[in-house]
Scaffold this active site. Structure first.
Site, PDB file in Angstrom:
ATOM      1  N   SER A 182      27.074  37.433  86.223  1.00  0.00           N
ATOM      2  CA  SER A 182      28.414  36.906  86.436  1.00  0.00           C
ATOM      3  C   SER A 182      29.301  37.164  85.210  1.00  0.00           C
ATOM      4  CB  SER A 182      28.302  35.416  86.795  1.00  0.00           C
ATOM      5  OG  SER A 182      29.540  34.883  87.174  1.00  0.00           O
ATOM      6  N   HIS A 217      27.019  34.250  95.263  1.00  0.00           N
ATOM      7  CA  HIS A 217      27.205  34.561  93.843  1.00  0.00           C
ATOM      8  C   HIS A 217      25.941  34.220  93.047  1.00  0.00           C
ATOM      9  CE1 HIS A 217      29.740  35.802  90.561  1.00  0.00           C
ATOM     10  NE2 HIS A 217      29.415  34.731  89.881  1.00  0.00           N
ATOM     11  N   ASP A 235      29.292  36.923  98.495  1.00  0.00           N
ATOM     12  CA  ASP A 235      29.798  36.362  97.237  1.00  0.00           C
ATOM     13  C   ASP A 235      31.267  35.946  97.388  1.00  0.00           C
ATOM     14  OD1 ASP A 235      30.664  35.897  94.629  1.00  0.00           O
ATOM     15  OD2 ASP A 235      29.354  37.437  93.788  1.00  0.00           O
TER      16      ASP A 235
END
Ligand code: MLT
Length: 215
Positions: free
Chosen positions: A110, A192, A161
């Protein structure tokens, strides 16, 4: 042990692989709200015996560590990102000299994947390769120009996501490939968050030896 030397708070775990079987060191880059301890278990899982270097993001957003500032979710402060990517590249260079290690493979999740991608574009010599989990295009108008010739990059995106637009991940894969990287981009049936498939795929990608140990 956490230390504050070399410009970024970090943990360093020396590798335990026997001589001749060393693996490339891993640079672990956590997501928003994580810290230098967060990805150590993942690192040990995907690359048993490898040297692990794990910095804490130097920026705080409502008390949550990150690697660079953002203006809103998915909207980055590009001037800060630029500065922080150079700061991370300088940290890696200092850590390589201090600990006597080769160029690491970045393993970022991320926000950590996004700073890794930005660093590859600005300072392409920093990493031997990168596994980017749920990354997006870090700069809105980046041009291919970095020399990433042959650097292996694994990108794992989540088809569900809600944070990373599909076009942004695809744009990053395209940009890295046009800069010469050997990109493998897969879309997983995930959101995610990380799934078991991420662990298995990173493990297999590293085990294939796409990245030489002494890069
Ligand atoms: C970022 O800010 O880097 C991305 O939006 C991912 C996140 O940290 O939520």
């Amino acid at each position: 042990m956490t230390t504050t030397d070399l410009g970024l708070v970090h943990r360093f775990e020396p590798g335990t692989a026997e001589r001749g079987r060393e693996r490339a060191p891993l640079l672990l880059l956590h997501g928003t709200g994580g810290d230098e301890s967060d990805l150590l278990p993942l690192g040990r899982m995907v690359a048993p015996g490898a040297t692990l270097l794990s910095p804490r993001g130097p920026v705080l957003e409502n008390g949550m560590p990150r690697f660079f500032r953002r203006l809103a979710e998915g909207v980055f402060d590009e001037a800060d990102l630029h500065r922080r990517a150079h700061e991370l590249a300088d940290f890696v260079a200092a850590a390589r000299a201090a600990y006597g290690i080769g160029a690491p493979v970045a393993l970022g999740f991320s926000n950590g994947a996004n700073i890794a991608a930005a660093t590859m574009l600005l300072r392409p010599e920093t990493f031997a390769g990168a596994a980017l989990l749920r990354p997006m295009l870090p700069f809105a108008h980046a041009e291919a120009g970095a020399d990433l010739a042959g650097r292996p990059v694994l990108m794992l995106s989540g088809a569900l996501d809600p944070i990373v637009p599909e076009a942004s991940a695809a744009g990053l894969a395209d940009l890295l490939a046009r800069s010469g990287a050997a990109v493998e981009h897969r879309r997983l049936p995930a959101g995610h968050g990380l799934s078991q498939a991420d662990v298995t795929l990173v493990q297999a990608w590293l085990a294939r030896g796409s990245v030489p140990a002494a890069a």
